[in-house]
Scaffold this motif. Structure first.
Motif, PDB file in Angstrom:
ATOM      1  N   TRP A  47       0.899  13.051 -13.779  1.00  7.37           N
ATOM      2  CA  TRP A  47       2.363  12.021 -13.639  1.00  7.37           C
ATOM      3  C   TRP A  47       1.797  10.760 -13.717  1.00  7.37           C
ATOM      4  CZ3 TRP A  47       2.486  15.277  -9.080  1.00  7.37           C
ATOM      5  CH2 TRP A  47       2.747  14.643  -7.923  1.00  7.37           C
ATOM      6  N   TYR A  48       2.828  10.264 -13.853  1.00 10.94           N
ATOM      7  CA  TYR A  48       2.510   8.578 -13.867  1.00 10.94           C
ATOM      8  C   TYR A  48       3.716   7.965 -13.320  1.00 10.94           C
ATOM      9  CZ  TYR A  48      -1.453   8.036 -16.844  1.00 10.94           C
ATOM     10  OH  TYR A  48      -2.768   8.429 -17.601  1.00 10.94           O
ATOM     11  N   ASP A  49       4.260   7.320 -11.957  1.00 15.64           N
ATOM     12  CA  ASP A  49       4.838   6.667 -11.491  1.00 15.64           C
ATOM     13  C   ASP A  49       5.050   4.933 -11.836  1.00 15.64           C
ATOM     14  OD1 ASP A  49       7.075   5.643  -9.809  1.00 15.64           O
ATOM     15  OD2 ASP A  49       6.098   6.567  -8.549  1.00 15.64           O
ATOM     16  N   CYS A  50       5.522   4.289 -12.830  1.00 13.01           N
ATOM     17  CA  CYS A  50       4.898   3.624 -12.822  1.00 13.01           C
ATOM     18  C   CYS A  50       6.536   2.198 -12.456  1.00 13.01           C
ATOM     19  CB  CYS A  50       5.629   3.632 -14.469  1.00 13.01           C
ATOM     20  SG  CYS A  50       4.208   4.389 -15.144  1.00 13.01           S
ATOM     21  N   SER A  51       6.295   2.548 -11.424  1.00 12.93           N
ATOM     22  CA  SER A  51       8.186   1.991 -10.477  1.00 12.93           C
ATOM     23  C   SER A  51       7.312   0.744  -9.404  1.00 12.93           C
ATOM     24  CB  SER A  51       8.615   2.972  -9.860  1.00 12.93           C
ATOM     25  OG  SER A  51       7.732   3.433  -8.536  1.00 12.93           O
ATOM     26  N   PHE A  52       6.435  -0.062  -9.571  1.00 10.98           N
ATOM     27  CA  PHE A  52       5.743  -0.959  -9.057  1.00 10.98           C
ATOM     28  C   PHE A  52       5.558  -2.026  -9.705  1.00 10.98           C
ATOM     29  CE2 PHE A  52       3.803   3.209  -7.479  1.00 10.98           C
ATOM     30  CZ  PHE A  52       4.392   4.064  -6.886  1.00 10.98           C
ATOM     31  N   THR A  53       5.509  -2.745  -8.511  1.00  8.98           N
ATOM     32  CA  THR A  53       5.015  -4.391  -9.044  1.00  8.98           C
ATOM     33  C   THR A  53       4.212  -4.981  -8.618  1.00  8.98           C
ATOM     34  OG1 THR A  53       6.415  -5.547  -6.830  1.00  8.98           O
ATOM     35  CG2 THR A  53       7.878  -4.828  -8.427  1.00  8.98           C
ATOM     36  N   SER A  54       3.261  -4.238  -7.810  1.00 12.37           N
ATOM     37  CA  SER A  54       1.871  -5.270  -7.630  1.00 12.37           C
ATOM     38  C   SER A  54       0.706  -4.032  -7.171  1.00 12.37           C
ATOM     39  CB  SER A  54       2.195  -6.122  -6.718  1.00 12.37           C
ATOM     40  OG  SER A  54       2.479  -5.426  -5.092  1.00 12.37           O
ATOM     41  N   LEU A  55      -0.391  -4.166  -7.265  1.00 13.55           N
ATOM     42  CA  LEU A  55      -1.611  -3.338  -7.253  1.00 13.55           C
ATOM     43  C   LEU A  55      -1.478  -3.019  -5.816  1.00 13.55           C
ATOM     44  CD1 LEU A  55      -4.285  -4.517  -9.822  1.00 13.55           C
ATOM     45  CD2 LEU A  55      -3.232  -2.441  -9.643  1.00 13.55           C
ATOM     46  N   PRO A  56      -1.138  -4.300  -5.188  1.00 16.02           N
ATOM     47  CA  PRO A  56      -1.475  -4.311  -3.401  1.00 16.02           C
ATOM     48  C   PRO A  56      -0.195  -2.963  -3.273  1.00 16.02           C
ATOM     49  CG  PRO A  56      -2.000  -6.284  -3.654  1.00 16.02           C
ATOM     50  CD  PRO A  56      -1.328  -5.824  -5.066  1.00 16.02           C
ATOM     51  N   GLN A  57       0.892  -3.398  -3.060  1.00 19.21           N
ATOM     52  CA  GLN A  57       2.036  -2.173  -3.375  1.00 19.21           C
ATOM     53  C   GLN A  57       1.773  -0.511  -3.357  1.00 19.21           C
ATOM     54  OE1 GLN A  57       5.604  -2.565  -6.185  1.00 19.21           O
ATOM     55  NE2 GLN A  57       6.801  -1.868  -3.780  1.00 19.21           N
ATOM     56  N   CYS A  58       1.113  -0.366  -5.296  1.00 20.74           N
ATOM     57  CA  CYS A  58       0.597   1.124  -5.267  1.00 20.74           C
ATOM     58  C   CYS A  58      -0.302   1.805  -5.054  1.00 20.74           C
ATOM     59  CB  CYS A  58       0.447   1.076  -6.760  1.00 20.74           C
ATOM     60  SG  CYS A  58      -0.350   2.133  -7.420  1.00 20.74           S
ATOM     61  N   ARG A  59      -1.388   0.351  -4.176  1.00 22.26           N
ATOM     62  CA  ARG A  59      -2.276   0.951  -3.653  1.00 22.26           C
ATOM     63  C   ARG A  59      -1.867   1.543  -2.375  1.00 22.26           C
ATOM     64  NH1 ARG A  59      -6.165  -3.057  -5.850  1.00 22.26           N
ATOM     65  NH2 ARG A  59      -7.320  -1.906  -7.778  1.00 22.26           N
ATOM     66  N   ALA A  60      -0.941   0.965  -2.035  1.00 21.14           N
ATOM     67  CA  ALA A  60      -0.136   1.459  -0.226  1.00 21.14           C
ATOM     68  C   ALA A  60       0.252   2.625  -0.717  1.00 21.14           C
ATOM     69  CB  ALA A  60       0.351   0.437   0.410  1.00 21.14           C
ATOM     70  N   THR A  61       0.792   2.978  -1.553  1.00 20.28           N
ATOM     71  CA  THR A  61       1.722   4.049  -1.591  1.00 20.28           C
ATOM     72  C   THR A  61       0.972   5.194  -1.894  1.00 20.28           C
ATOM     73  OG1 THR A  61       3.677   2.807  -2.583  1.00 20.28           O
ATOM     74  CG2 THR A  61       3.587   5.536  -2.930  1.00 20.28           C
ATOM     75  N   ALA A  62      -0.167   5.239  -2.463  1.00 20.97           N
ATOM     76  CA  ALA A  62      -1.806   6.170  -2.888  1.00 20.97           C
ATOM     77  C   ALA A  62      -1.913   6.313  -2.186  1.00 20.97           C
ATOM     78  CB  ALA A  62      -2.376   5.893  -4.217  1.00 20.97           C
ATOM     79  N   ASP A  63      -2.168   5.747  -1.098  1.00 25.46           N
ATOM     80  CA  ASP A  63      -3.677   5.811   0.064  1.00 25.46           C
ATOM     81  C   ASP A  63      -3.333   7.407   0.527  1.00 25.46           C
ATOM     82  OD1 ASP A  63      -5.396   5.235   1.901  1.00 25.46           O
ATOM     83  OD2 ASP A  63      -3.921   4.292   3.151  1.00 25.46           O
ATOM     84  N   GLY A  64      -4.152   7.934   1.083  1.00 24.76           N
ATOM     85  CA  GLY A  64      -4.034   9.416   1.599  1.00 24.76           C
ATOM     86  C   GLY A  64      -3.408  10.601  -0.090  1.00 24.76           C
ATOM     87  N   GLN A  65      -3.899   9.918  -1.163  1.00 23.06           N
ATOM     88  CA  GLN A  65      -2.933  10.926  -2.362  1.00 23.06           C
ATOM     89  C   GLN A  65      -4.120  10.826  -3.254  1.00 23.06           C
ATOM     90  OE1 GLN A  65       0.955  10.757  -3.553  1.00 23.06           O
ATOM     91  NE2 GLN A  65       1.373   9.292  -2.414  1.00 23.06           N
ATOM     92  N   ALA A  66      -4.554  11.998  -3.922  1.00 25.48           N
ATOM     93  CA  ALA A  66      -5.242  12.196  -5.569  1.00 25.48           C
ATOM     94  C   ALA A  66      -4.553  11.118  -6.179  1.00 25.48           C
ATOM     95  CB  ALA A  66      -5.014  13.676  -5.570  1.00 25.48           C
ATOM     96  N   ALA A  67      -4.665   9.781  -6.514  1.00 24.77           N
ATOM     97  CA  ALA A  67      -3.917   8.732  -7.477  1.00 24.77           C
ATOM     98  C   ALA A  67      -4.554   7.646  -7.249  1.00 24.77           C
ATOM     99  CB  ALA A  67      -2.432   9.003  -6.621  1.00 24.77           C
ATOM    100  N   THR A  68      -4.419   7.271  -8.977  1.00 25.23           N
ATOM    101  CA  THR A  68      -5.297   6.220  -8.789  1.00 25.23           C
ATOM    102  C   THR A  68      -3.886   5.485  -9.379  1.00 25.23           C
ATOM    103  OG1 THR A  68      -5.316   6.517 -10.929  1.00 25.23           O
ATOM    104  CG2 THR A  68      -7.282   6.548  -9.359  1.00 25.23           C
ATOM    105  N   CYS A  69      -4.037   3.975  -8.990  1.00 28.27           N
ATOM    106  CA  CYS A  69      -3.320   2.781  -9.755  1.00 28.27           C
ATOM    107  C   CYS A  69      -4.162   1.859 -10.962  1.00 28.27           C
ATOM    108  CB  CYS A  69      -2.940   1.701  -8.447  1.00 28.27           C
ATOM    109  SG  CYS A  69      -1.916   2.878  -7.378  1.00 28.27           S
TER     110      CYS A  69
END
Length: 90
Positions: A47-69
């Motif tokens: 799924w997609y979670d489109c609730s981020f205002t910047s790539l660094p914010q998204c990458r910090a949340t995705a860290d350690g998960q099977a996810a890409t920003c």
């Protein structure tokens, strides 16, 4: 003739019902989306979670998960700037 028409309608209805439908997965309110992958062979999905205002914010949340920003392809980037409002002097 009536049986043929009925058969065509039933066939067309069954074909349309079997076709996969997909809702819009990107929220156009935010510029960055996190694409989350779950369950490669044990079910799950993605799924997609489109609730981020910047790539660094998204990458910090995705860290350690099977996810890409990624940048949100539906975010309206080329909107004209708002027109300035002039206040009347009294």
């Amino acid at each position: 003739m009536t049986r043929l028409t009925f058969g065509l309608i039933v066939t067309a209805g069954a074909w349309l019902a079997a076709a996969p439908s997909q809702a819009q997965t990107f929220d156009p309110s935010y510029p960055v989306c996190m694409h989350v992958y779950t369950g490669a062979s044990g079910g799950g999905g993605e799924w997609y979670d489109c609730s981020f205002t910047s790539l660094p914010q998204c990458r910090a949340t995705a860290d350690g998960q099977a996810a890409t920003c990624d940048l949100n392809p539906y975010y309206p980037v080329n909107l004209p700037p708002p027109r300035p409002r002039h206040r009347r002097s009294r």
